[in-house]
Design a protein around this motif. Structure first.
Motif, PDB file in Angstrom:
ATOM      1  N   GLY A 140       0.796  -1.221   0.000  1.00  0.00           N
ATOM      2  CA  GLY A 140       0.000   0.000   0.000  1.00  0.00           C
ATOM      3  C   GLY A 140       0.827   1.268   0.000  1.00  0.00           C
ATOM      4  O   GLY A 140       0.283   2.363   0.122  1.00  0.00           O
ATOM      5  N   GLU A 141       2.141   1.127  -0.154  1.00  0.00           N
ATOM      6  CA  GLU A 141       3.006   2.308  -0.181  1.00  0.00           C
ATOM      7  C   GLU A 141       2.721   3.166  -1.405  1.00  0.00           C
ATOM      8  O   GLU A 141       2.816   4.386  -1.368  1.00  0.00           O
ATOM      9  CB  GLU A 141       4.475   1.869  -0.169  1.00  0.00           C
ATOM     10  CG  GLU A 141       5.456   3.020  -0.080  1.00  0.00           C
ATOM     11  CD  GLU A 141       6.889   2.543  -0.016  1.00  0.00           C
ATOM     12  OE1 GLU A 141       7.794   3.350  -0.307  1.00  0.00           O
ATOM     13  OE2 GLU A 141       7.114   1.358   0.324  1.00  0.00           O
ATOM     14  N   ILE A 142       2.395   2.519  -2.510  1.00  0.00           N
ATOM     15  CA  ILE A 142       1.976   3.241  -3.714  1.00  0.00           C
ATOM     16  C   ILE A 142       0.639   2.681  -4.175  1.00  0.00           C
ATOM     17  O   ILE A 142       0.288   1.538  -3.883  1.00  0.00           O
ATOM     18  CB  ILE A 142       3.018   3.124  -4.843  1.00  0.00           C
ATOM     19  CG1 ILE A 142       3.220   1.651  -5.232  1.00  0.00           C
ATOM     20  CG2 ILE A 142       4.326   3.780  -4.463  1.00  0.00           C
ATOM     21  CD1 ILE A 142       4.109   1.473  -6.457  1.00  0.00           C
ATOM     22  N   LYS A 143      -0.103   3.486  -4.897  1.00  0.00           N
ATOM     23  CA  LYS A 143      -1.391   3.065  -5.435  1.00  0.00           C
ATOM     24  C   LYS A 143      -1.454   3.484  -6.898  1.00  0.00           C
ATOM     25  O   LYS A 143      -0.992   4.556  -7.273  1.00  0.00           O
ATOM     26  CB  LYS A 143      -2.546   3.690  -4.657  1.00  0.00           C
ATOM     27  CG  LYS A 143      -2.629   3.230  -3.206  1.00  0.00           C
ATOM     28  CD  LYS A 143      -3.806   3.865  -2.492  1.00  0.00           C
ATOM     29  CE  LYS A 143      -3.881   3.398  -1.042  1.00  0.00           C
ATOM     30  NZ  LYS A 143      -5.018   3.995  -0.304  1.00  0.00           N
ATOM     31  N   ARG A 144      -2.001   2.628  -7.705  1.00  0.00           N
ATOM     32  CA  ARG A 144      -2.164   2.953  -9.114  1.00  0.00           C
ATOM     33  C   ARG A 144      -3.280   2.105  -9.693  1.00  0.00           C
ATOM     34  O   ARG A 144      -3.647   1.062  -9.158  1.00  0.00           O
ATOM     35  CB  ARG A 144      -0.873   2.693  -9.889  1.00  0.00           C
ATOM     36  CG  ARG A 144      -0.450   1.232  -9.960  1.00  0.00           C
ATOM     37  CD  ARG A 144       0.624   1.021 -11.007  1.00  0.00           C
ATOM     38  NE  ARG A 144       1.159  -0.327 -11.014  1.00  0.00           N
ATOM     39  CZ  ARG A 144       0.575  -1.363 -11.638  1.00  0.00           C
ATOM     40  NH1 ARG A 144      -0.582  -1.180 -12.262  1.00  0.00           N
ATOM     41  NH2 ARG A 144       1.145  -2.553 -11.608  1.00  0.00           N
ATOM     42  N   ARG A 145      -3.812   2.567 -10.794  1.00  0.00           N
ATOM     43  CA  ARG A 145      -4.799   1.780 -11.514  1.00  0.00           C
ATOM     44  C   ARG A 145      -4.087   0.683 -12.301  1.00  0.00           C
ATOM     45  O   ARG A 145      -2.918   0.830 -12.652  1.00  0.00           O
ATOM     46  CB  ARG A 145      -5.581   2.668 -12.482  1.00  0.00           C
ATOM     47  CG  ARG A 145      -6.446   3.720 -11.796  1.00  0.00           C
ATOM     48  CD  ARG A 145      -7.120   4.589 -12.838  1.00  0.00           C
ATOM     49  NE  ARG A 145      -6.124   5.315 -13.648  1.00  0.00           N
ATOM     50  CZ  ARG A 145      -6.410   5.932 -14.796  1.00  0.00           C
ATOM     51  NH1 ARG A 145      -7.636   5.893 -15.280  1.00  0.00           N
ATOM     52  NH2 ARG A 145      -5.471   6.581 -15.452  1.00  0.00           N
ATOM     53  N   PRO A 146      -4.769  -0.425 -12.590  1.00  0.00           N
ATOM     54  CA  PRO A 146      -4.133  -1.482 -13.390  1.00  0.00           C
ATOM     55  C   PRO A 146      -3.744  -0.953 -14.767  1.00  0.00           C
ATOM     56  O   PRO A 146      -4.469  -0.153 -15.369  1.00  0.00           O
ATOM     57  CB  PRO A 146      -5.231  -2.546 -13.505  1.00  0.00           C
ATOM     58  CG  PRO A 146      -6.159  -2.275 -12.376  1.00  0.00           C
ATOM     59  CD  PRO A 146      -6.137  -0.800 -12.152  1.00  0.00           C
ATOM     60  N   TYR A 147      -2.593  -1.379 -15.251  1.00  0.00           N
ATOM     61  CA  TYR A 147      -2.206  -1.049 -16.612  1.00  0.00           C
ATOM     62  C   TYR A 147      -3.167  -1.745 -17.570  1.00  0.00           C
ATOM     63  O   TYR A 147      -3.845  -2.713 -17.216  1.00  0.00           O
ATOM     64  CB  TYR A 147      -0.777  -1.512 -16.894  1.00  0.00           C
ATOM     65  CG  TYR A 147       0.266  -0.825 -16.049  1.00  0.00           C
ATOM     66  CD1 TYR A 147       0.221   0.555 -15.826  1.00  0.00           C
ATOM     67  CD2 TYR A 147       1.292  -1.558 -15.463  1.00  0.00           C
ATOM     68  CE1 TYR A 147       1.179   1.187 -15.051  1.00  0.00           C
ATOM     69  CE2 TYR A 147       2.257  -0.933 -14.683  1.00  0.00           C
ATOM     70  CZ  TYR A 147       2.200   0.441 -14.475  1.00  0.00           C
ATOM     71  OH  TYR A 147       3.144   1.057 -13.708  1.00  0.00           O
ATOM     72  N   GLN A 148      -3.200  -1.278 -18.813  1.00  0.00           N
ATOM     73  CA  GLN A 148      -4.122  -1.869 -19.779  1.00  0.00           C
ATOM     74  C   GLN A 148      -3.842  -3.352 -20.008  1.00  0.00           C
ATOM     75  O   GLN A 148      -4.765  -4.164 -20.065  1.00  0.00           O
ATOM     76  CB  GLN A 148      -4.047  -1.113 -21.110  1.00  0.00           C
ATOM     77  CG  GLN A 148      -4.775   0.231 -21.092  1.00  0.00           C
ATOM     78  CD  GLN A 148      -4.829   0.855 -22.463  1.00  0.00           C
ATOM     79  OE1 GLN A 148      -3.903   0.720 -23.252  1.00  0.00           O
ATOM     80  NE2 GLN A 148      -5.917   1.558 -22.756  1.00  0.00           N
ATOM     81  N   LYS A 149      -2.559  -3.712 -20.111  1.00  0.00           N
ATOM     82  CA  LYS A 149      -2.225  -5.124 -20.316  1.00  0.00           C
ATOM     83  C   LYS A 149      -2.658  -5.967 -19.122  1.00  0.00           C
ATOM     84  O   LYS A 149      -3.116  -7.106 -19.285  1.00  0.00           O
ATOM     85  CB  LYS A 149      -0.727  -5.277 -20.559  1.00  0.00           C
ATOM     86  CG  LYS A 149      -0.277  -4.764 -21.917  1.00  0.00           C
ATOM     87  CD  LYS A 149       1.212  -5.014 -22.127  1.00  0.00           C
ATOM     88  CE  LYS A 149       1.664  -4.532 -23.498  1.00  0.00           C
ATOM     89  NZ  LYS A 149       3.115  -4.775 -23.722  1.00  0.00           N
TER      90      LYS A 149
END
Length: 256
Positions: A140-149
């Protein structure tokens, strides 16, 4: 809420030379994890039995023996017990083989380590660079949306679960150059037919394969009693038929 590192259990598996030992050292030295090897139980058992701990084949045989006697998850359970003793108050063609590929197939994260590095330090730095984003994402140190692949692979994985094939479940997603989904699908039994499990209780191909092998064994027994003249007659007759008799012809050649 971010998960603390001491609350995580990360399983590493890979074939010889795949770099799991380096990843283990990176997790331990740079991220504060503690390592527990499944092979320790094998080493300890070999020592108690007076068997060669330096012989890799011997160690693999011991691992197979322990799994046969105690269940395929025995070594993993022992490793977890050692972890519990450390952090918590005391409270796998052999069926019992390691099944490394099966573990890799079910892994949440697969890291490729197929590049030649000039030094150990260069390799460790490269593996850390690949590993670090996943650890930070898990904790949980970083958060991001899933990449398209990643999104497309997740969609394909879920589609595969829809397949009723007993042997291989595959899903597919076709996208264009703009990453727009053109079509999706999964492997399935032929149109108009029921799943093998419902009709035969087993894979239809496996059933046919067993019958074919039984027929081949019958032919092999008759082949061994053939004369040289009959041998050539059999070959001629088999070769005039379809390639599915190749195994029989091969058996004839070996028996001659």
């Amino acid at each position: 809420m971010a998960i603390k590192p001491d609350q995580l259990i990360i399983g590493l598996t890979g074939s010889f030379g795949s770099g799991t030992s380096y990843i283990k050292s990176i997790l331990k030295e740079r991220f504060g994890f503690e390592g527990f090897s499944l092979s320790r139980e094998v080493f300890d058992y070999a020592e108690k039995q007076g068997r060669d701990r330096r012989n890799r084949a011997e160690l693999q045989a011991i691992g197979n023996e322990l799994r046969k006697s105690n269940g395929n998850d025995y070594l993993a359970r022992k490793a977890l017990e050692r972890a519990a003793e450390t952090f918590i108050e005391s409270d796998e063609d052999d069926p019992a083989g390691q099944h490394v590929q099966a573990c890799v197939d079910q892994a949440d994260i697969v890291i490729s380590n197929d590049v030649f590095y000039r030094s150990i330090e260069e390799r460790e730095n490269a593996l850390e660079k690949k590993l670090s984003p996943y650890i930070r994402l898990i904790t949980g140190e970083i958060k991001r949306r899933p990449y398209q692949k990643e999104m497309f692979m997740s969609l394909a994985s879920n589609l595969a679960r829809r397949s009723s094939c007993m042997k291989r479940k595959g899903g597919a997603v076709i996208v264009d150059s703009n990453s727009d989904v053109i079509s999706v699908g999964f492997n399935e039994v032929p149109l108009g037919r029921l799943p093998c499990e419902d009709v035969y209780g087993d894979c239809y191909r496996d059933i046919k394969k067993k019958k074919m092998l039984a027929a081949i064994n019958v032919k092999r027994r008759s082949i061994r009693s053939c004369s040289v003249v009959r041998f050539w007659i059999f070959v001629a007759r088999f070769m005039q038929k379809s390639m599915r008799y190749y195994a029989w012809a091969h058996a004839i050649c070996r028996a001659s």
